[in-house]
Design an enzyme around this catalytic site. Structure first.
Site, PDB file in Angstrom:
ATOM      1  N   GLU A  29       0.838  -1.196   0.000  1.00 48.25           N
ATOM      2  CA  GLU A  29       0.000   0.000   0.000  1.00 48.25           C
ATOM      3  C   GLU A  29       0.871   1.244   0.000  1.00 48.25           C
ATOM      4  O   GLU A  29       2.098   1.164   0.083  1.00 48.25           O
ATOM      5  CB  GLU A  29      -0.953  -0.021   1.204  1.00 48.25           C
ATOM      6  CG  GLU A  29      -1.905  -1.206   1.181  1.00 48.25           C
ATOM      7  CD  GLU A  29      -2.867  -1.222   2.364  1.00 48.25           C
ATOM      8  OE1 GLU A  29      -2.809  -0.307   3.202  1.00 48.25           O
ATOM      9  OE2 GLU A  29      -3.681  -2.157   2.438  1.00 48.25           O
ATOM     10  N   HIS A  51      -8.776   9.711   3.755  1.00 50.03           N
ATOM     11  CA  HIS A  51      -8.460   8.621   2.820  1.00 50.03           C
ATOM     12  C   HIS A  51      -8.676   9.144   1.409  1.00 50.03           C
ATOM     13  O   HIS A  51      -9.721   9.731   1.106  1.00 50.03           O
ATOM     14  CB  HIS A  51      -9.349   7.406   3.067  1.00 50.03           C
ATOM     15  CG  HIS A  51      -8.801   6.157   2.454  1.00 50.03           C
ATOM     16  ND1 HIS A  51      -8.796   5.936   1.086  1.00 50.03           N
ATOM     17  CD2 HIS A  51      -8.207   5.066   3.003  1.00 50.03           C
ATOM     18  CE1 HIS A  51      -8.234   4.771   0.836  1.00 50.03           C
ATOM     19  NE2 HIS A  51      -7.867   4.218   1.978  1.00 50.03           N
ATOM     20  N   ARG A 107      -0.594   8.727   2.123  1.00 50.39           N
ATOM     21  CA  ARG A 107      -1.970   9.192   1.959  1.00 50.39           C
ATOM     22  C   ARG A 107      -2.108  10.714   1.968  1.00 50.39           C
ATOM     23  O   ARG A 107      -2.962  11.267   1.272  1.00 50.39           O
ATOM     24  CB  ARG A 107      -2.849   8.588   3.056  1.00 50.39           C
ATOM     25  CG  ARG A 107      -3.116   7.118   2.845  1.00 50.39           C
ATOM     26  CD  ARG A 107      -3.924   6.532   3.980  1.00 50.39           C
ATOM     27  NE  ARG A 107      -4.204   5.126   3.732  1.00 50.39           N
ATOM     28  CZ  ARG A 107      -4.807   4.329   4.591  1.00 50.39           C
ATOM     29  NH1 ARG A 107      -5.188   4.801   5.774  1.00 50.39           N
ATOM     30  NH2 ARG A 107      -5.029   3.065   4.306  1.00 50.39           N
ATOM     31  N   HIS A 127     -10.925   9.961   7.575  1.00 55.01           N
ATOM     32  CA  HIS A 127     -10.682   8.525   7.731  1.00 55.01           C
ATOM     33  C   HIS A 127     -10.085   8.138   9.083  1.00 55.01           C
ATOM     34  O   HIS A 127     -10.509   7.149   9.686  1.00 55.01           O
ATOM     35  CB  HIS A 127      -9.745   8.069   6.612  1.00 55.01           C
ATOM     36  CG  HIS A 127      -9.447   6.611   6.608  1.00 55.01           C
ATOM     37  ND1 HIS A 127     -10.427   5.649   6.436  1.00 55.01           N
ATOM     38  CD2 HIS A 127      -8.273   5.928   6.750  1.00 55.01           C
ATOM     39  CE1 HIS A 127      -9.872   4.439   6.461  1.00 55.01           C
ATOM     40  NE2 HIS A 127      -8.571   4.585   6.665  1.00 55.01           N
ATOM     41  N   ARG A 147      -0.315   8.775   9.308  1.00 55.39           N
ATOM     42  CA  ARG A 147      -0.225   7.328   9.528  1.00 55.39           C
ATOM     43  C   ARG A 147       0.125   6.587   8.245  1.00 55.39           C
ATOM     44  O   ARG A 147      -0.490   6.802   7.201  1.00 55.39           O
ATOM     45  CB  ARG A 147      -1.566   6.799  10.066  1.00 55.39           C
ATOM     46  CG  ARG A 147      -1.604   5.285  10.206  1.00 55.39           C
ATOM     47  CD  ARG A 147      -2.883   4.825  10.856  1.00 55.39           C
ATOM     48  NE  ARG A 147      -4.059   5.017  10.030  1.00 55.39           N
ATOM     49  CZ  ARG A 147      -4.528   4.116   9.163  1.00 55.39           C
ATOM     50  NH1 ARG A 147      -3.891   2.976   8.994  1.00 55.39           N
ATOM     51  NH2 ARG A 147      -5.614   4.358   8.470  1.00 55.39           N
TER      52      ARG A 147
END
Length: 532
Positions: A115, A243, A291, A352, A387
């Protein structure tokens, strides 16, 4: 009511802790409170997976640490990052022994996804519903433990401290102690006191503060708000992760469907309305950038073109492979008549994850004695300013274990609970108009989404603060005069969380990670945490 261990929240953090202390002390009572159904948690909606290094031939702890530090943009606590990464494999092995199933290949080896922000394939998953699978396994194990009781539909109103005994408590009070909680029983509508020598907060996130979020309706920041009211320490609330790829559905607010980051890890491409693959203009890692970068890139494209969404092109992923790996996403797209062989998925960023929260140390201890916190409601130092994808489930398991280890010693120390007064509801009446609550909630979400979203400015933050001040005054007056309802309590908590996000954002005179302020577009040389 009395219990030896009180756990607020039934997600991965709360259940892991409850299971460990219950097995260690089979003669002690463990009580888990949750305000909805026992499985209605943020954990349940985690799609992507859990990032863990358990293949040292192709990966290393050092790489995972470095990826986490890079994503955190200079604000991670490096020692915390190392211990989470190094202790993570054992916690994953543990939940597997409790029954959690992760996808494996034809040879029986774990299937590992990649990811955004990860330099290696290290994300273990169960299709596109990893959180649901882990929640299932934990609940089954919990129900087999006779000394754990799970009480559903119990809304925690406030932490009980010396304040409720008539003492003046301020942030400088050195020995603020938690004696339990006041609970609104949603079935009897009575407020009860539940006392405990040890309390763990695992109350999840606060995505519902925003108009559109990937979080369920329960994510109202209750734990953070309660600790702040109890004069505990909160930090880094300005770092709200959006997100990048939530499913865009016109006119639909509230909870939105998440298109997992793992889809981009399998080769999906972001395109604007002109069909251009635009991510290369923003970062050489393109779709697999962290992100914060991807969300800002999408936001920039939407503002530049005057559109409300961009597209995720999944046509490079073979249909059978997509259907096998992402069955829930595939089915959702099918319901919307999207043929992923040639149709693109409309996506836009949505609130998110909260990277800040209740400040804790390496053992999950908060600034309030006998109160622990872990999971999304806690700020452990792992995430820093942003994060890294799929680190949250790992953090929850590692810190639930560390809270357990510390509380094993604490529970054996002499401690006497004081005589706590019952909840005083004298002088309150039934609310005459629920519109006062529902409209204030809409205003809060509108303010936070418009002024305190992906891109901020001093003017926007000042406007948000003025409007929040008014909402706070109106809601507190309602709280003092009416019989409590979960809707009113949640509104009160969300206004508090909104205030904390704005206040921290106003203190941070720079742009870093998830916080981007157009008045301070550069990073400051002085890196510091914002603690309230």
């Amino acid at each position: 009511m009395y219990t030896d261990f009180l756990v607020i929240g039934s997600g991965i953090a709360g259940l892991t802790y409850a299971l460990k202390v219950a097995r260690h002390f089979p003669d002690r009572q463990v009580t888990v409170l949750t305000k909805s159904q026992e499985d209605e948690t943020n954990t349940k909606y985690a799609q992507g997976g859990v990032a863990v290094v358990n293949d040292l031939e192709h990966d290393s702890f050092e790489r995972h640490v470095e990826d986490t530090l890079v994503a955190g943009d200079g604000l991670c606590n490096e020692e915390i990052v190392k211990l989470v990464v190094q202790e993570g494999p054992e916690r994953v092995r543990e939940i597997i022994t409790w029954g959690a199933r992760f996808d494996r290949d034809a040879l029986g080896q774990f299937s590992r996804g990649r990811e955004g922000g990860h330099s290696r394939h290290r994300v273990l998953h169960h299709k596109d519903s990893t959180g649901r699978e882990m929640e299932r396994a934990l609940l089954e194990a919990v129900h087999q433990q006779p000394n754990i009781q799970v009480l559903t539909h119990c809304f925690v109103v406030d932490l009980i401290t010396q304040h409720h005994l008539g003492y003046l408590v301020t942030k400088s009070t050195p020995d603020i102690t938690c004696f339990g909680v006041y609970v609104l029983n949603l079935q009897t509508r009575q407020i009860e006191k539940l006392l405990a020598p040890i309390t763990l907060l695992a109350t999840g996130g606060c995505g519902r503060v925003y108009r559109t979020t990937t979080n369920p309706a329960i994510a109202t920041g209750d734990g953070v708000a309660m600790v702040y009211r109890a004069k505990g320490r909160i930090e880094n609330m300005e770092f709200i992760q959006f997100h990048p790829t939530a499913l865009y559905q016109p006119g639909k607010g509230g909870s939105t469907f998440l298109i997992s980051e793992a889809v981009r890890g399998e080769g999906a491409i972001l395109r604007n309305h002109a069909g251009e693959a635009f991510m290369a203009r923003y970062d050489p890692r393109k779709e697999l950038a962290p992100r914060d970068i991807v969300a800002r890139a999408i936001d920039s494209e939407m503002k530049r073109t005057g559109t409300e969404y961009v597209y995720l092109d999944c046509s490079a992923i073979p249909e059978e492979h997509f259907q096998s790996h992402f069955p829930n996403i595939y089915e959702k797209c099918r319901q919307l008549n999207l043929d992923l062989r040639h149709d693109w998925i409309p996506v836009a960023p949505a609130a998110h994850y909260s990277c800040g929260g209740i400040k804790t140390d390496a053992w999950g201890r908060t600034s309030i004695c006998r109160l622990y916190a872990c999971g999304e409601c806690a700020s452990t130092g792992l995430h820093g300013a942003n994060r890294l994808a799929s680190n949250s489930l790992l953090e929850a398991m590692v810190f639930a274990h560390r809270c357990y280890l510390d509380s094993v010693h604490l529970i054996q120390q002499p401690f006497t609970l004081p005589d706590v007064p019952d909840w005083d509801a004298a002088g309150t009446t039934e609310p005459r108009e629920m519109i006062l609550i529902t409209q204030s909630l809409k205003e809060l979400q509108q303010v936070m989404s418009d002024y305190v979203g992906i891109v901020r400015s001093n003017t926007r933050l000042q406007r948000a603060m003025r409007r929040l001040d008014l909402l706070f005054e109106e809601t507190e007056a309602l709280y003092e005069s009416t019989i409590l309802s979960p809707q009113l309590c949640e509104l009160r908590n969300m206004i508090t969380v909104g205030y904390l996000i704005v206040k921290c954002a106003m203190f941070r005179k720079e742009s870093r990670g998830l916080h981007f302020n157009t008045d301070y577009p550069e990073k400051s040389r002085i890196v510091q945490n914002i603690v309230l």
